[in-house]
Design a protein around this motif. Structure first.
Motif, mmCIF file in Angstrom:
data_model
loop_
_atom_site.group_PDB
_atom_site.id
_atom_site.type_symbol
_atom_site.label_atom_id
_atom_site.label_comp_id
_atom_site.label_asym_id
_atom_site.label_seq_id
_atom_site.Cartn_x
_atom_site.Cartn_y
_atom_site.Cartn_z
ATOM 1 N N PHE B 11 0.842 -1.196 0.000
ATOM 2 C CA PHE B 11 0.000 0.000 0.000
ATOM 3 C C PHE B 11 0.874 1.242 0.000
ATOM 4 O O PHE B 11 1.971 1.236 0.551
ATOM 5 N N PHE B 12 0.401 2.295 -0.615
ATOM 6 C CA PHE B 12 1.128 3.577 -0.677
ATOM 7 C C PHE B 12 2.544 3.365 -1.202
ATOM 8 O O PHE B 12 3.512 3.860 -0.630
ATOM 9 N N ARG B 19 3.449 0.558 2.977
ATOM 10 C CA ARG B 19 3.119 -0.583 3.839
ATOM 11 C C ARG B 19 3.197 -1.844 3.010
ATOM 12 O O ARG B 19 2.396 -2.035 2.111
ATOM 13 N N ALA B 21 2.161 -5.077 2.881
ATOM 14 C CA ALA B 21 1.195 -5.919 3.582
ATOM 15 C C ALA B 21 1.386 -7.397 3.271
ATOM 16 O O ALA B 21 1.205 -8.251 4.133
ATOM 17 N N ASN B 41 -1.100 -7.936 14.930
ATOM 18 C CA ASN B 41 -1.753 -6.855 14.204
ATOM 19 C C ASN B 41 -0.861 -6.364 13.080
ATOM 20 O O ASN B 41 0.336 -6.173 13.263
ATOM 21 N N GLY B 42 -1.453 -6.187 11.907
ATOM 22 C CA GLY B 42 -0.690 -5.672 10.785
ATOM 23 C C GLY B 42 0.141 -6.716 10.069
ATOM 24 O O GLY B 42 0.935 -6.400 9.190
ATOM 25 N N ALA B 43 -0.063 -7.993 10.424
ATOM 26 C CA ALA B 43 0.725 -9.054 9.803
ATOM 27 C C ALA B 43 0.337 -9.287 8.346
ATOM 28 O O ALA B 43 1.104 -9.869 7.586
ATOM 29 N N GLY B 44 -0.844 -8.845 7.970
ATOM 30 C CA GLY B 44 -1.277 -9.020 6.586
ATOM 31 C C GLY B 44 -2.385 -10.051 6.422
ATOM 32 O O GLY B 44 -2.707 -10.443 5.297
ATOM 33 N N LYS B 45 -2.999 -10.457 7.525
ATOM 34 C CA LYS B 45 -4.031 -11.490 7.459
ATOM 35 C C LYS B 45 -5.254 -11.009 6.665
ATOM 36 O O LYS B 45 -5.727 -11.692 5.750
ATOM 37 N N SER B 46 -5.734 -9.829 7.025
ATOM 38 C CA SER B 46 -6.906 -9.314 6.306
ATOM 39 C C SER B 46 -6.562 -9.056 4.849
ATOM 40 O O SER B 46 -7.384 -9.288 3.956
ATOM 41 N N THR B 47 -5.357 -8.567 4.622
ATOM 42 C CA THR B 47 -4.945 -8.296 3.247
ATOM 43 C C THR B 47 -4.919 -9.590 2.434
ATOM 44 O O THR B 47 -5.339 -9.607 1.276
ATOM 45 N N HIS B 56 -8.778 -6.062 -3.107
ATOM 46 C CA HIS B 56 -7.575 -5.368 -3.566
ATOM 47 C C HIS B 56 -6.932 -6.197 -4.666
ATOM 48 O O HIS B 56 -6.798 -7.413 -4.515
ATOM 49 N N GLU B 174 -11.769 -12.754 11.470
ATOM 50 C CA GLU B 174 -12.073 -12.473 12.886
ATOM 51 C C GLU B 174 -13.565 -12.280 13.084
ATOM 52 O O GLU B 174 -13.996 -11.311 13.697
ATOM 53 N N HIS B 207 -7.552 -14.161 16.432
ATOM 54 C CA HIS B 207 -6.498 -13.830 17.386
ATOM 55 C C HIS B 207 -6.560 -14.763 18.589
ATOM 56 O O HIS B 207 -5.780 -14.639 19.521
HETATM 57 N N1 LIG Z 1 -6.754 -0.581 2.508
HETATM 58 C C1 LIG Z 1 -5.531 -0.343 3.016
HETATM 59 N N2 LIG Z 1 -4.908 0.810 2.734
HETATM 60 C C2 LIG Z 1 -3.681 1.055 3.221
HETATM 61 N N3 LIG Z 1 -2.986 0.228 4.004
HETATM 62 C C3 LIG Z 1 -3.546 -0.937 4.319
HETATM 63 C C4 LIG Z 1 -4.857 -1.289 3.855
HETATM 64 N N4 LIG Z 1 -5.157 -2.507 4.307
HETATM 65 C C5 LIG Z 1 -4.101 -2.903 5.047
HETATM 66 N N5 LIG Z 1 -3.128 -1.962 5.060
HETATM 67 C C6 LIG Z 1 -1.823 -2.072 5.735
HETATM 68 O O1 LIG Z 1 -1.289 -3.346 5.438
HETATM 69 C C7 LIG Z 1 -0.720 -3.928 6.588
HETATM 70 C C8 LIG Z 1 -1.387 -5.252 6.886
HETATM 71 O O2 LIG Z 1 -2.709 -4.982 7.315
HETATM 72 P P1 LIG Z 1 -3.801 -6.109 7.557
HETATM 73 O O3 LIG Z 1 -5.097 -5.408 7.756
HETATM 74 O O4 LIG Z 1 -3.736 -7.109 6.485
HETATM 75 O O5 LIG Z 1 -3.300 -6.747 8.923
HETATM 76 P P2 LIG Z 1 -3.982 -7.840 9.818
HETATM 77 O O6 LIG Z 1 -3.032 -8.967 9.923
HETATM 78 O O7 LIG Z 1 -5.336 -8.145 9.338
HETATM 79 O O8 LIG Z 1 -4.038 -7.094 11.206
HETATM 80 P P3 LIG Z 1 -5.162 -7.108 12.347
HETATM 81 O O9 LIG Z 1 -4.868 -8.289 13.196
HETATM 82 O O10 LIG Z 1 -4.909 -5.845 13.085
HETATM 83 O O11 LIG Z 1 -6.479 -7.158 11.699
HETATM 84 C C9 LIG Z 1 -0.857 -2.906 7.700
HETATM 85 O O12 LIG Z 1 0.353 -2.198 7.793
HETATM 86 C C10 LIG Z 1 -1.965 -1.992 7.223
HETATM 87 O O13 LIG Z 1 -1.734 -0.686 7.692
#
Ligand SMILES: Nc1ncnc2c1ncn2[C@@H]1O[C@H](COP(=O)(O)OP(=O)(O)OP(=O)(O)O)[C@@H](O)[C@H]1O
Ligand SMILES: [Mg+2]
Lengths: 311, 262
Positions: B11-12, B19, B21, B41-47, B56, B174, B207
Motif C-alpha cells: 500500500f502507498f 506498507r 502488507a 496486528n498488521g501481519a497481513g491477514k486481512s490483506t 484489492h 475475525e 487472534h
Molecule cells: N486498505 C488499506 N490501505 C492502506 N494500508 C492498508 C490497507 N489494508 C491494510 N493496510 C496495511 O497493510 C498492513 C497489513 O494490514 P492487515 O489489515 O492485512 O493486517 P492484519 O493482519 O489483518 O491485522 P489485524 O490483526 O490488526 O487485523 C498494515 O500495515 C496496514 O496498515
C-alpha cells in the motif's frame, strides 16, 4: 391553489427521481438541474417540429436517462466522485440544452401539447387536471416500489446501503448505479417535458436549483410518512412535493415573498427540513403519531440463545 | 483448489507511508481444507483475504481457483465462488433492508439479478427454515430491519448469507471478535457446521489461539506480510497454545534478523 397541486404532482416525478439517488443509492445527484431542462427543451423542440406530444414527452424521459448515463459513466468508469461527476454533467448540459433548443427560450404557443385538450375545455388547474397528474405520479411511484422489490432492485438498495457487502455478494455496483441514475434522470426529464408543456414554454434556466426542490420534497415527505415501508416512503415523496408547492403558493399569495425569492425559500426549506427531521424530539413526535413506525420492538437487552439448533 | 503464488501487495507504494502488507506469499489449499490464520496486528491477514476475494488487486503473483486464473477478475465476479464474513458485524449485511431481503440478495449471489420478485413466497418459506436452524428466533422477525439486530445475530445472519448458497470458498476475518463469549461460541459452532456440511474450503483469521487450534485442519502463522509457519492436521492436533506462542517468538526473531540483513 389548484395550480399548486398540479405543480406538486408534476414535480413529484422529479422528486421521485431524487428519491432514487439521494435515499436509495445514497448519492447526491446534481445532474437533475440539467436533465430537467434537457427534458423540457427536448419536448419543446420536438413539438415545434410537429412530433406527437406523447412521443415528445417520452423523448424527454429518454434524454434525461442519457444525462444520467453520462454522470454514471463519469463516476463508474472514470472514477470521479459522484457529487463532482454530477456537477460536471449539470454544467455541460447547459451548453447541450442550448444546442437542443437552438435558443434560450422556446415557446409552444398554439402547438398541440399534452395539455391542449384540457386547456380547450378549461380543465387545466382544476380538480380534473390534478387528478390526471396525480394518477401519473402514483403510477410512477408504484413502478418504483415494484422495481425496488425485484432481485435487481434489492441489489440497487444494497448498493446504496452497504456497497462493500454488495460487492462481496456478487453485485456489480457499477451496473446498479448506472441503471438507477438513468431511471432517476428519466423521471426528471419526464417532469421537465411535462412542465414545459404545462407552462407553454421551455427555458434554458428552468432547471436551476431544482435539486433543492427535489431534496426538500424527499426530506419533508419522509419526515411525515417515515422510511420504514417502501410504499409509504415513496408516497411521502409525492406528499412532500405537494406540501412544498403549497408552502410556496401561500408565501407568494400572502405577499410574504415574491417569485425572485423562490430559490432562497428552497434552500431555507431544505435546511429546516434537514435539521428538523434529524432532531430526536421531532422523530419521537412523529413516531408517536404514526401507526407504522414504532411497530418494531428494539432488540431485548438480554437474549439467551436456544442452543445450537438442530437440523 | 486455491493456489496463491508469490503474492505481493504494497500500500502507498513509493511513499513515506509505504506498507508492505504481503511480501511473498505462497498458499495452497486443497478442496475441503479449513485453515486458521493467526498473526499479530498488521501481519497481513486481512490483506491476504482481501486479495483472494478481489477487494484489492495483487501487485505481483498469481491466484488460481479450480485451475482458473482469477487474478484480474473483479470482486463481484469472484463472489460466485468466494463468500466472506467480515470482522465488523455491520459490514456483512445491509442495515436498512429486512432480514428476508438480505437473504434474497445473498441467494442471487453469482446468478443474474432480474426483475423477478426478490422475496417470493417460496423463498420466504425457505428462509424461515434456514433461520430456524440458527436457533436465535430470527425466523419470527424476517421483516425486521437488520440494523435492529444485535452484533451476534447479525454475524450469525452474515454467516448464513455467506454459506447457504454453497460457495466453494469461505473467508472468515475475525468474525467472532466483536461478540461476547457466548455469542462467539454460537457463531463458531455454526461455522464448524456449515463448513463440514457443505465441505467448503475455508480460511479463518483469528487472534484466539485456542480457536485457531480447535477449528479446521491446518494452521497458518503470518508475520510482517509473510506466512512464517504452517501446521498440518497432525502437527495441529499435537500443538498447544504455548507451542504457538513459542513459534510466534521465533518468527519475530527470524523476521527481525532478516530485516536487519536486507
Ligand atoms: N486498505 C488499506 N490501505 C492502506 N494500508 C492498508 C490497507 N489494508 C491494510 N493496510 C496495511 O497493510 C498492513 C497489513 O494490514 P492487515 O489489515 O492485512 O493486517 P492484519 O493482519 O489483518 O491485522 P489485524 O490483526 O490488526 O487485523 C498494515 O500495515 C496496514 O496498515
Ligand atoms: Mg485484520
Amino acid at each position: 391553489m389548484l395550480v399548486a397541486l398540479d405543480q406538486g404532482m408534476i414535480f413529484a416525478l422529479l422528486a421521485l427521481g431524487v428519491f432514487l439517488t439521494y435515499r436509495i443509492l445514497n448519492m447526491p445527484d446534481l445532474t437533475v438541474d440539467g436533465s430537467f431542462t434537457t427534458g423540457g427543451g427536448m419536448a419543446a423542440i420536438l413539438l415545434t417540429h410537429g412530433v406527437h406530444p406523447v412521443a415528445a414527452t417520452l423523448a424527454a424521459a429518454g434524454a434525461g436517462a442519457l444525462a444520467g448515463f453520462v454522470t454514471a459513466t463519469l463516476h463508474t468508469r472514470l472514477r470521479i466522485e459522484p457529487l463532482l461527476a454530477s456537477i460536471l454533467t449539470m454544467i455541460a448540459l447547459w451548453s447541450i440544452n442550448l444546442r437542443i433548443m437552438g435558443k434560450a427560450n422556446l415557446s409552444m404557443a398554439g402547438l398541440d401539447t399534452l395539455f391542449s385538450g384540457l386547456k380547450e375545455h378549461k380543465l387545466l388547474k382544476t380538480w380534473v387536471s390534478v387528478l390526471i397528474l396525480a394518477t401519473l405520479a402514483i403510477l410512477a411511484k408504484l413502478l418504483i416500489d415494484w422495481f425496488l422489490a425485484t432481485d435487481f432492485g434489492l441489489a440497487v438498495q444494497s448498493t446504496g446501503d452497504n456497497p462493500a457487502m454488495a460487492a462481496s455478494l456478487g453485485i456489480n455496483t457499477n451496473t446498479t448505479k448506472t441503471v438507477t441514475l438513468m431511471i432517476s434522470n428519466a423521471l426528471v426529464g419526464l417532469a421537465g417535458g411535462i412542465q414545459a408543456q404545462y407552462q407553454g414554454f421551455a427555458d434554458i434556466s428552468m432547471g436551476v436549483g431544482l435539486i433543492l426542490v427535489g431534496l426538500a420534497s424527499v426530506i419533508v415527505g419522509n419526515a411525515i410518512l417515515g422510511t420504514r415501508y417502501m410504499f409509504l416512503a415513496s408516497l411521502g415523496v409525492i406528499v412532500g412535493s405537494v406540501v412544498y408547492r403549497l408552502v410556496i403558493y401561500f408565501a407568494l399569495r400572502w405577499k410574504v415573498l415574491d417569485t425572485g425569492d423562490m430559490k432562497l425559500i428552497s434552500a431555507v426549506l431544505v435546511v429546516i427540513a434537514l435539521v428538523v427531521s434529524q432532531s430526536p424530539r421531532v422523530r419521537t413526535f412523529f413516531q408517536r403519531l404514526s401507526p407504522y413506525r414504532a411497530k418494531e420492538a428494539p432488540e431485548p437487552l438480554l437474549h439467551i440463545p436456544k442452543g445450537g439448533g438442530e437440523h | 483448489m486455491l493456489i496463491l503464488q508469490g503474492a505481493v501487495k504494497t500500500f502507498f507504494h513509493g511513499t513515506a507511508n509505504e506498507r508492505r502488507a504481503l511480501r511473498n506469499v505462497d498458499l495452497h489449499l486443497a478442496e475441503g481444507d479449513f485453515a486458521t490464520v493467526i498473526g499479530s496486528n498488521g501481519a497481513g491477514k486481512s490483506t491476504l483475504l482481501n486479495v483472494i476475494a478481489g477487494t484489492h488487486p495483487l501487485d505481483a503473483g498469481t491466484l488460481t481457483i479450480d485451475g482458473r486464473i482469477v487474478g484480474t477478475m473483479p470482486e463481484h465476479q469472484r463472489a460466485r465462488t468466494i463468500a466472506r464474513v467480515f470482522q465488523d458485524p455491520q459490514a456483512g449485511t445491509a442495515p436498512h433492508l429486512s432480514i428476508e431481503q438480505n437473504l434474497a440478495v445473498a441467494e442471487t449471489r453469482g446468478k443474474g439479478r432480474g426483475l423477478r420478485r426478490g422475496v417470493s413466497k417460496k423463498r420466504r418459506q425457505h428462509y424461515r427454515d434456514l433461520l430456524a436452524t440458527l436457533g436465535l428466533g430470527l425466523e419470527d422477525r424476517m421483516r425486521h430491519r437488520v440494523g435492529l439486530l444485535s452484533g451476534g445475530q447479525r454475524q450469525a445472519l452474515s454467516l448464513l448469507m455467506a454459506s447457504f448458497t454453497h460457495p466453494a470458498i469461505l473467508l472468515l476475518d475475525e468474525h467472532t471478535a466483536a461478540l461476547d463469549p457466548q455469542r462467539a461460541e454460537l457463531v463458531l459452532t455454526l461455522t464448524e457446521r456449515v463448513v463440514s456440511e457443505s465441505g467448503l474450503t475455508a480460511l479463518m483469521v483469528t487472534h484466539n489461539m485456542e480457536q485457531a487450534l480447535r477449528m479446521g485442519n491446518r494452521l497458518l502463522m503470518m508475520h510482517e506480510g509473510e506466512i512464517v509457519h504452517q501446521l498440518d492436521a497432525e502437527q495441529k492436533r499435537m500443538a498447544t497454545v504455548s507451542d504457538l506462542l513459542t513459534l510466534f517468538g521465533s518468527a519475530k526473531g527470524t523476521v527481525a534478523d532478516r530485516t536487519l540483513l536486507s
